[in-house]
Structure formats: C-alpha cells, structure tokens
Design an enzyme around this catalytic site. Sequence first.
Site, PDB file in Angstrom:
ATOM      1  N   LYS A 152       6.850  -7.174  -8.579  1.00  0.00           N
ATOM      2  CA  LYS A 152       6.845  -6.755  -7.166  1.00  0.00           C
ATOM      3  C   LYS A 152       7.170  -7.894  -6.213  1.00  0.00           C
ATOM      4  CE  LYS A 152       2.548  -5.271  -7.147  1.00  0.00           C
ATOM      5  NZ  LYS A 152       2.215  -5.464  -8.560  1.00  0.00           N
TER       6      LYS A 152
ATOM      7  N   ASN B  12       1.499  -6.918   0.285  1.00  0.00           N
ATOM      8  CA  ASN B  12       0.769  -7.911  -0.513  1.00  0.00           C
ATOM      9  C   ASN B  12       1.311  -9.316  -0.319  1.00  0.00           C
ATOM     10  OD1 ASN B  12      -1.156  -6.357  -1.674  1.00  0.00           O
ATOM     11  ND2 ASN B  12      -0.312  -6.387  -3.728  1.00  0.00           N
TER      12      ASN B  12
ATOM     13  N   HIS C 148      -5.171  -2.966 -14.108  1.00  0.00           N
ATOM     14  CA  HIS C 148      -6.254  -2.464 -13.256  1.00  0.00           C
ATOM     15  C   HIS C 148      -6.938  -1.224 -13.844  1.00  0.00           C
ATOM     16  CE1 HIS C 148      -4.865  -5.249 -10.217  1.00  0.00           C
ATOM     17  NE2 HIS C 148      -3.700  -4.656 -10.150  1.00  0.00           N
TER      18      HIS C 148
END
Length: 447
Positions: free
Chosen positions: A112, A135, A181
């Site tokens: 990303k 982010n 995650h």
Amino acid sequence: MRTVILGAAESGVGAAILAQKKGHEVFVSDMGRIKEKYKALLNGRYLPWEEGRHTPELILNADEVIKSPGIPENAPLVLQLKAKGIPVISEIEFAARHTNAQMICITGSNGKTTTSSLIYHILRKAGLNVGLAGNIGRSLALQVAEDNHDCYVIEISSFQLDGMFDFRANVAVLLNITPDHLDHYGFCMQNYVDSKMRILRNQTADDTFIYWSGDEHIGRELERHPSPALLCSFADKREEQAVGFPAGDTLCIKAPIPFEMPLAELSLTGKHNLRNAMAAAMAALAAGAPAQAVREGLSDFPGVEHRLEKAGTVNGVHYVNDSKATNVDACYCALDSMQTPVVLIIGGLDKGNDYSQIIPLVREKCRAVVYLGADNAKLHEHFDGLGLPMADTHSMPDCVAACARLAHEGDTVLLSPCCASFDLFRNMEDRGDQFKTLVSGMLPPSR
C-alpha cells in the site's frame, strides 16, 4: 451538531479541526496520552479534550462519533455507542463529505505505502494539485480543512475501511488480500476479505477498480458481488483478462489508457514491485496523468522508507531495513527478492501468523535466523527445526550484534519481521529507525 472524536493522533485531531471548521460542537477523548504536538493543535483552536480516560457523559451524548482506526469495533465504548444508535464512522468517511476532490484509494495487505507514494509521485510530476493522505502523510480531514487539493491519493487500511459507508473511491486499487490482522477479525479470513472489498463500496460506472488478477480472493468476490466500475486487472504475465502485464522486456498496459515502457527503466526491482508499478501506472493514468509523467515517475521514484531500504554495508555485509513487513506475505516478498545468503530478523507481536508459507524460502535463502521479540516461543516452534544457526534476542542492540556475529562477508542482514512492533517498539518506524541507527554506528567514519 455534537461530534465526538475518539483518539487524538493524526486522524482524530484532523477530524476535530475539520468538524470545528464546519460549525460542529467538538469534543476529543483519548484513553492514552496525547502527544504534545497534537495538544498544541487542539489548544491553539480552543478544542476541548481529555486524555487517559473516556468520560461516558461527554461521549454518549454525541450526534456522531469519529473513531480512530486503532480502536477495535468491539471496544466496550464503541458497542455502547452503537447500542444507542449513535453513528460511528472513520475520519476518511467524515472528510470525504466536505470535498469534491477526486479520490484515488489504495488498499491491500502489502504494497500500500509503496504504491500510494508512487502514484502521488507521478501525479505531482504531472502537475496535478494532489494531496497524500490516509495511513501516510497528513490526515485527509486536516488537508480538507486547510488545503484545497483537486485530488487525493489515500492509503487505506482495513480498519479505516470498516468505518466507511457513503465514501466513494473514484479510482480504487486493491493490491492483494493475504492473512493479516486476523486477531482483529475473529481469526476468520473471510471477515478480513469482506473488509478489504469495502473499497468497491459505492463505485459507479464512472469509476475504475484496479486489482491483481493472481489474488485468490478478489476474483471470487467479484463474481459474488459484481462491480459497475471499469475493471482493470494486472498480472505477472500476459493473460486473457489482464490489461496490465509484463511482455518480454516491456511493461504493457492496455487500459484505462494504453501505455508501455521498458522494464529496465523501472526504479524499483523485484516481482512485488513490478505489481506495485503496474497498479500505480494504471491508477495514475485513470486519474488523468499523461504518459510522459507516468514514465518519468516510474523511472525515478526513490522508494519508501522502511521498505527494503538499504541501511549500509559493514565488513562486506549488507543491512536492509524492511520493518514495514508486518505480515508473512510481506516477508515472503522480501526474501524472494534477495540474491545473497540472508541472516533474517523475524519476530514481534504475532497477529495470528501462519509461518508455513515462508519456511521453504527460509530454508533456501537463509544462512541464519535471529528472533527479535518479547516472546519468541512461536518462532522457535516453527523455525528451530530447520537446523539453521539461530539467536534469541529481545532488544535491537542485541539483535544487530547477533546478526554481525552470524553473517559472512557478502551476506545480507534482512530486518523483515512478519509481525507488529508494539511488543518492544513504539511502532514499525521506531523499530526500523533503531536498526538503521545501530548499523550506522558500525560504519567506518567518512573521510
């Protein structure tokens, strides 16, 4: 309208400033300590805040709550808010209501930051009035409040996607979906997949969706939930459906706008970076960048800090900082790109990792393995049986010292931890910075 912000870091403070600018009654609450720079921003605008607690009577009377992505959806206070019917959204959802800018949004388990930074780099070369958010960089809300960009490149995590409902990505990029995650998603891969696929939410026939055709989840999800957007897939080789692929020594893109350039001119190397480059080129073209700017941007992009970043060479040993590799797939990509024997640094806060994916590469590529974590028991279970030299460390100084003992001239010491950093470090940047500082300290003084 009373708007409560939970979390007073980059996204929360940006949301508070934007909400105030839009005339909301604002209150900011953080269960931890608020950094001084964020306190200064809040105090400079006379925004009320609290730290070290969440006071229910100041929060449960909100008309809407903007939640930091780091606060779990099942946190008791969040559940209380939802039980009362109070909307809980993300900062990006809130910010997008207050701008008509074009949104170029990037998500995926890996790649990303590199892809987002590369798209931003290209669009700046193209002369577009563009901001970098999510982010990475300043929060989207703060930029909407204080800047006037025509488009935004937004790196979006699964946690941020979970709090987005009416948000629409004009250009959506989904690089891959690999286990990450899972501790946050009930150790259920489908829950994580569903979160990532939210990036398609609200897209129309005027929008573009860019994705990797080789991902095992994306194609299946598109069959189950067809998207009206223009679908542009990229692949590792020429495929019937793919519109982006390498052909011989050329990077070929057929849509959204035809584009070609020699692979040798790409500044980033490795199979994973070729995928990132294809995604970035397609997204930049969809956003309006001319071919020349795309070509120049792909050629001179310097890379991203903490992602396969060269930290220095000491006594013939190369040290590489890949602290951003916080899941198994990222570590796999890093190992796969190595051309020398590797001393691998692995470990940290485990997120439900399955290390079996990288064991063949560790066996093939690694001279030694150095564990770096508060609790390395799971690593011992998976890697001790390979019979490689091993060191067990619980601090970065001990880790780097162990690597220096185990490495031979010509080897690469690779910090690619597979895990989150919060057991021993403030964040992954702190982990990478400590590594680079220690390596720098071993370098001979320049003359």
